[in-house]
Write an enzyme that holds these catalytic residues in place. Sequence first.
Site, PDB file in Angstrom:
ATOM      1  N   ARG A  14     -18.131 -20.959   4.619  1.00 48.83           N
ATOM      2  CA  ARG A  14     -17.918 -19.551   4.991  1.00 48.83           C
ATOM      3  C   ARG A  14     -17.517 -18.662   3.827  1.00 48.83           C
ATOM      4  NH1 ARG A  14     -13.801 -21.201   9.566  1.00 48.83           N
ATOM      5  NH2 ARG A  14     -13.433 -22.739   7.903  1.00 48.83           N
ATOM      6  N   ASP A 126     -16.171 -22.668  12.088  1.00 51.58           N
ATOM      7  CA  ASP A 126     -16.576 -23.429  10.912  1.00 51.58           C
ATOM      8  C   ASP A 126     -17.971 -24.024  11.094  1.00 51.58           C
ATOM      9  OD1 ASP A 126     -16.728 -25.037   8.726  1.00 51.58           O
ATOM     10  OD2 ASP A 126     -14.616 -25.589   8.812  1.00 51.58           O
TER      11      ASP A 126
END
Length: 152
Positions: A14, A126
């Site tokens: 990310r 995630d």
Amino acid sequence: MQHVLFVCLGNICRSPMAEAIFNDLLKQRHLTSQFAVASVATSPEEEGNPPHPGALKALRAHGLDASDHRSRPITAEDFDWADTIITMDHANVANLQRMAPNATDAAKVKLCLDILPGRTGEAIDDPWYTHKFELTYRELAAALPAWLAALA
Ligand code: 4NP
């Protein structure tokens, strides 16, 4: 010069995606001289590793690249360097607030989607677990122009 630091758990999915997308926004808007951007991890687990292939593939699909990036864990110097620390989920926020050297640095920690009305308090999940790298891209691509507007 404003210093923006993106942080996630591993710094291979990310946060390097966020760094690449934010840098591209800065380029498009001719604001590169006004910002310095970096990304780091809360965990040392992936130290030295390049971004996840899924992250690179999602970026590539949108004309971006982060293949030169290498993961590294956050340091006290990073907290001091940053003006704004943009992070992805509630565990990141809690870990960073615990790791921050002082209250001033702890107050720099923000949740990325909090900038979008209607998504306040939501996490960018995630993709290391979900494998939804395109969703991660879309969430970052929605939130980061709003962060730039707020900071510029
Ligand atoms: P990221 O994803 O925090 O978005 O970079 C992860 C990468 C690695 C791990 C967890 C999350 N890991 O456990 O190694």
